[in-house]
Design a protein around this motif. Structure first.
Motif, mmCIF file in Angstrom:
data_model
loop_
_atom_site.group_PDB
_atom_site.id
_atom_site.type_symbol
_atom_site.label_atom_id
_atom_site.label_comp_id
_atom_site.label_asym_id
_atom_site.label_seq_id
_atom_site.Cartn_x
_atom_site.Cartn_y
_atom_site.Cartn_z
ATOM 1 N N PRO A 99 42.734 61.428 94.850
ATOM 2 C CA PRO A 99 42.369 59.845 95.625
ATOM 3 C C PRO A 99 41.939 59.717 97.284
ATOM 4 O O PRO A 99 42.633 60.914 98.043
ATOM 5 C CB PRO A 99 43.945 59.697 96.121
ATOM 6 N N GLY A 100 41.293 59.044 97.994
ATOM 7 C CA GLY A 100 40.392 59.426 99.240
ATOM 8 C C GLY A 100 39.190 60.014 99.278
ATOM 9 O O GLY A 100 38.277 59.966 100.298
ATOM 10 N N PRO A 143 37.616 54.445 94.202
ATOM 11 C CA PRO A 143 36.714 55.745 95.632
ATOM 12 C C PRO A 143 34.898 54.894 95.965
ATOM 13 O O PRO A 143 35.158 53.882 95.127
ATOM 14 C CB PRO A 143 36.595 56.534 94.280
ATOM 15 N N LYS A 144 34.895 54.995 96.837
ATOM 16 C CA LYS A 144 33.564 55.226 97.391
ATOM 17 C C LYS A 144 32.232 56.163 96.627
ATOM 18 O O LYS A 144 32.449 57.185 96.158
ATOM 19 C CB LYS A 144 33.443 55.846 98.999
ATOM 20 N N VAL A 145 31.623 55.012 95.755
ATOM 21 C CA VAL A 145 31.571 56.087 94.689
ATOM 22 C C VAL A 145 29.500 55.686 95.730
ATOM 23 O O VAL A 145 28.916 54.590 95.192
ATOM 24 C CB VAL A 145 30.902 55.586 92.818
ATOM 25 N N LYS A 146 29.065 57.041 95.410
ATOM 26 C CA LYS A 146 27.163 56.476 95.865
ATOM 27 C C LYS A 146 26.796 57.682 94.601
ATOM 28 O O LYS A 146 26.671 58.797 93.557
ATOM 29 C CB LYS A 146 27.019 57.747 96.908
ATOM 30 N N LEU A 196 35.372 50.122 87.632
ATOM 31 C CA LEU A 196 35.732 51.525 89.448
ATOM 32 C C LEU A 196 37.292 50.038 89.565
ATOM 33 O O LEU A 196 38.727 50.980 89.606
ATOM 34 C CB LEU A 196 34.953 52.113 89.903
ATOM 35 N N THR A 197 36.821 48.728 90.295
ATOM 36 C CA THR A 197 38.069 48.000 90.459
ATOM 37 C C THR A 197 38.818 47.788 90.051
ATOM 38 O O THR A 197 40.002 47.801 90.251
ATOM 39 C CB THR A 197 36.938 47.048 91.463
ATOM 40 N N ASN A 241 26.326 49.832 77.492
ATOM 41 C CA ASN A 241 27.789 49.449 76.870
ATOM 42 C C ASN A 241 27.988 50.763 76.058
ATOM 43 O O ASN A 241 27.941 52.317 76.705
ATOM 44 C CB ASN A 241 27.234 48.424 75.444
ATOM 45 N N ALA A 242 29.043 50.943 75.515
ATOM 46 C CA ALA A 242 30.144 52.521 75.050
ATOM 47 C C ALA A 242 28.926 52.927 74.020
ATOM 48 O O ALA A 242 29.192 53.795 73.116
ATOM 49 C CB ALA A 242 30.726 52.082 74.161
ATOM 50 N N ASN A 243 28.061 51.710 74.010
ATOM 51 C CA ASN A 243 26.756 52.637 72.655
ATOM 52 C C ASN A 243 25.847 53.840 73.481
ATOM 53 O O ASN A 243 25.169 54.383 72.950
ATOM 54 C CB ASN A 243 26.314 51.843 71.920
ATOM 55 N N SER A 244 26.616 54.491 74.748
ATOM 56 C CA SER A 244 25.944 54.996 75.196
ATOM 57 C C SER A 244 26.588 56.524 76.117
ATOM 58 O O SER A 244 27.819 56.981 75.791
ATOM 59 C CB SER A 244 25.470 54.345 76.015
ATOM 60 N N ALA A 245 26.455 57.230 77.261
ATOM 61 C CA ALA A 245 27.365 58.311 77.371
ATOM 62 C C ALA A 245 27.749 57.698 79.024
ATOM 63 O O ALA A 245 27.820 58.209 79.907
ATOM 64 C CB ALA A 245 26.158 59.251 78.280
ATOM 65 N N ASP A 246 27.691 56.440 78.899
ATOM 66 C CA ASP A 246 28.983 55.482 79.634
ATOM 67 C C ASP A 246 30.359 56.085 79.462
ATOM 68 O O ASP A 246 30.575 55.995 80.853
ATOM 69 C CB ASP A 246 28.855 54.063 79.816
ATOM 70 N N GLY A 247 30.889 56.622 78.713
ATOM 71 C CA GLY A 247 32.409 56.830 78.116
ATOM 72 C C GLY A 247 32.220 58.155 79.349
ATOM 73 O O GLY A 247 32.938 58.852 79.837
ATOM 74 N N GLU A 248 31.314 59.431 79.179
ATOM 75 C CA GLU A 248 30.970 60.002 79.998
ATOM 76 C C GLU A 248 31.253 60.060 81.514
ATOM 77 O O GLU A 248 32.181 60.766 82.574
ATOM 78 C CB GLU A 248 29.916 61.163 79.443
ATOM 79 N N VAL A 249 30.960 59.081 81.813
ATOM 80 C CA VAL A 249 29.979 59.271 83.322
ATOM 81 C C VAL A 249 31.637 58.034 84.119
ATOM 82 O O VAL A 249 32.034 58.669 85.013
ATOM 83 C CB VAL A 249 28.961 58.222 83.833
ATOM 84 N N MET A 250 32.528 57.370 82.866
ATOM 85 C CA MET A 250 33.569 56.582 83.461
ATOM 86 C C MET A 250 34.672 57.831 83.216
ATOM 87 O O MET A 250 35.566 58.005 84.610
ATOM 88 C CB MET A 250 33.706 55.366 82.694
ATOM 89 N N LEU A 251 34.764 58.362 82.360
ATOM 90 C CA LEU A 251 35.425 59.596 82.342
ATOM 91 C C LEU A 251 35.301 60.581 83.890
ATOM 92 O O LEU A 251 36.539 61.018 83.992
ATOM 93 C CB LEU A 251 35.364 60.340 81.680
ATOM 94 N N ASP A 252 35.101 60.918 83.787
ATOM 95 C CA ASP A 252 34.786 62.022 85.388
ATOM 96 C C ASP A 252 35.240 61.120 86.612
ATOM 97 O O ASP A 252 35.623 61.580 87.221
ATOM 98 C CB ASP A 252 33.036 62.427 85.152
ATOM 99 N N ILE A 253 34.586 60.607 86.571
ATOM 100 C CA ILE A 253 34.896 59.909 87.769
ATOM 101 C C ILE A 253 35.711 59.055 87.112
ATOM 102 O O ILE A 253 37.069 59.051 88.834
ATOM 103 C CB ILE A 253 33.751 57.992 87.915
ATOM 104 N N GLU A 254 36.271 58.104 87.022
ATOM 105 C CA GLU A 254 38.010 57.811 87.274
ATOM 106 C C GLU A 254 39.423 59.258 87.193
ATOM 107 O O GLU A 254 39.804 58.765 87.682
ATOM 108 C CB GLU A 254 38.423 56.912 85.550
ATOM 109 N N VAL A 255 39.170 59.666 86.015
ATOM 110 C CA VAL A 255 39.790 61.139 86.016
ATOM 111 C C VAL A 255 39.870 61.826 87.772
ATOM 112 O O VAL A 255 40.865 62.235 88.532
ATOM 113 C CB VAL A 255 39.658 62.219 85.195
#
Length: 582
Positions: free
Chosen positions: A282-283, A246-249, A234-235, A262-276
């Motif tokens: 912002p904020g 962002p502040k993520v809790k 994220l950084t 790793n990318a062999n999991s649902a990490d792509g979903e989590v990162m897509l959701d947070i980053e978009v």
């Protein structure tokens, strides 16, 4: 002579009745089916009826409730709670120490497999599917007759997977990164050769989100049924966007955890959701509710987020789901009830409409919609293919790459939920089942992986699409709207479906969400079962969803806050033209 005190009949001796809607379909047939170990202890969630039903005005957000008002009048019925506690004691079950408060209407009961089978009239077996053993029940739950009504759902006896994430990674067929990322079976690489990709900021600019506005003071809740995120990713990612990370809790529900691998999991979903969500709002603070991928976990997570008075999300994003036919009626009713509570509390829920076209990936020759997108109390988000010329949209059509086996937007008509009043004039096609009628989706946004979002996952940048990107995109827009309007948008369907709402959308009139048979749906002027009302014109949408603009939805005591702006920053990703993936 003293009279003998009459003994109270035991609930356990009462005649049994099927719990309506509890019928569970058969799981995979395996040769190594075994009885579930009788001494193993499990936890189930028992959902009880409300003390007083929500009014229609509450469910559509016209009359909002505070959390205190909701808890007092619409929490768990004390009589139902008392019955469940008595029932639990008679069957050797205990109420979990962490059982939620009355606002959740859920009692968590702990007991052995043997006790659970006896209490709920079920047989629990272990079945293996693709190397994983699941605890499975098939058929119906039965209860002592006096508990049917007070109890609305029993969840957690069965722990088979309930939902899938709705994301797809772009990449040539031989692209190693894309193929590795899909090894978990969550999505499929997009094989097109030369694809356009955007940062979330660029997509927001194309949809005319207000320039330099912030979502400071807002919290976006995100429901995740697997995977995880890494703070270092994220950084790095937000630095590349020229934004502050962002502040993520995280909040753990039913033992779910942030488990990046790793990318062999649902990490792509989590990162897509947070980053978009965070990039376009912002904020905003981000709170991720991690939960197991079961109907129990899914519903418990939504209820936890809706009633979270610590983090107070004003909008909740969900990118997971499955065909309505894969859910029990009791689970759909219980999840929809949690979404009704959100509407009453002024919380918006955005949900991905699915990535497998009008059939939702089933091969029974019928069209299906995805749930929970089909709940009438969420904002269902479909997908488009978005192309730009400079800072303007040059083309936007329905996302449909089914001929290449690369997905298409979900959409259609619910066979479970009836036509809502606010869709009455939208020419929603007739449902297959007369009990249904709710049209899906409500809105749309860029989802085609060939015009996807640049996202960082597990140390790598990749382009991801799917309606999973649209739910957080809309959640971010609602968060910005909430900050600008000084009050939460809440349940927005009545406002966006009204005549004045049309001006807030890019009407998508070209494309379909099917290929071959069965025939699905075609885009056209106005609402359609591919892209709903269309993609957002951000600045106009913010005005339309302002509840203070109509006296009927005005929230008491709300004060408009000044718009906060941040200094404009350019970044390698957000500057200039969209990038071309090779």
């Amino acid at each position: 002579m003293a009279t003998k005190k009459k003994s109270t009949p035991h609930i356990s001796a009462s005649p049994r009745t099927v719990l309506p809607g509890s019928e569970k379909s058969a799981f995979v047939q395996t040769a190594d089916e075994k009885p579930a170990p009788s001494g193993t202890r499990i936890t189930v969630s028992v959902v009880v009826r409300r003390k007083t039903p929500l009014k229609a005005a509450n469910r559509t957000g016209k009359q909002r409730l505070t959390h205190a008002q909701y808890k007092k009048n619409h929490g768990a019925d004390p009589a139902a709670v008392k019955l469940v506690r008595t029932f639990a004691k008679e069957f050797g079950l205990t109420v979990a120490p962490d059982t939620p408060g009355p606002e959740r209407r859920t009692l968590k009961l702990i007991g052995t497999i043997a006790a659970m089978q006896k209490a709920f009239g079920v047989t629990l077996v272990h079945k293996n599917h693709e190397g994983t053993t699941y605890r499975v029940r098939e058929g119906s739950i039965t209860l002592p007759s006096e508990l049917v009504g007070p109890i609305e759902a029993v969840l957690g006896l069965d722990n088979r997977p309930q939902a899938q994430p709705h994301f797809r990674i772009a990449g040539e067929a031989g692209d190693i990164t894309a193929n590795i990322a899909q090894a978990g079976g969550f999505a499929h690489p997009h094989a097109s050769g030369a694809n356009t990709s955007y940062s979330p900021i660029q997509v927001a600019q194309l949809y005319q989100f207000p320039a330099n506005a912030t979502a400071a003071g807002q919290t976006i809740g995100i429901i995740e049924l697997g995977g995880g995120y890494k703070t270092t990713d994220l950084t790095t990612y937000f630095k590349s966007l020229g934004q502050k990370a962002p502040k993520v809790k995280t909040v753990s529900v039913d033992g779910g955890k942030n488990s990046p691998s790793n990318a062999n999991s649902a990490d792509g979903e989590v990162m897509l959701d947070i980053e978009v969500a965070a990039a376009v709002a912002p904020g905003a603070n981000i709170v991720v509710y991690f939960t197991p991928n079961t109907d129990q976990g899914f519903i418990d997570a939504i209820a936890t987020a809706v009633h979270d008075t610590t983090n107070k999300p004003s909008v909740i994003s969900i990118s997971w789901g499955g065909p309505e036919s894969s859910w029990t009626a009791q689970a759909m009713t219980a999840l929809d009830a949690a979404c009704q509570s959100a509407a009453a509390l002024g919380i918006t829920i955005t949900v991905a409409a699915g990535d497998n076209g009008s059939t939702d990936g089933l091969t029974d020759g019928q069209n299906h919609v995805d749930f929970p997108a089909s709940s009438p109390h969420v904002l269902a988000c479909g997908g488009t293919k978005l192309e730009a010329s400079g800072s303007s949209i040059s083309s936007e059509v329905v996302w449909n790459e089914l001929t290449n086996n690369e997905g298409a937007t979900g959409g259609g008509v619910s066979n479970f939920f009836p036509l809502p009043s606010w869709q009455a004039n939208s020419n929603v096609p007739a449902p297959t089942n007369s009990a249904g009628g709710r049209g899906v989706p409500d809105v749309s946004g860029d989802a085609d992986p060939s015009t996807g979002y640049i996202i960082r996952v597990d140390g790598k940048n990749m382009v991801i699409g799917g309606t999973s990107a649209v739910a957080p995109l809309w959640a971010g827009l609602i968060a910005v709207a909430n900050a600008q309007n000084g009050t939460s948008a809440g349940f927005i369907q009545p406002a966006i479906y009204a005549a004045k709402g049309k001006a807030a959308f890019n009407d998508i009139t070209s494309g379909t969400n099917y290929s071959g048979s069965p025939t699905g749906f075609t885009a056209g002027p106005g609402w359609d079962a591919c892209t709903g009302l269309g993609s957002p014109i951000g600045t106009k949408l913010i005005t339309v969803v302002n509840p203070s603009s109509t006296s009927s939805a005005k929230s008491k005591g709300s004060k408009k806050k000044p718009i906060r702006k941040r200094a404009a920053k350019k970044s390698p990703i957000s500057r200039g033209k969209p990038s071309r993936s090779r």
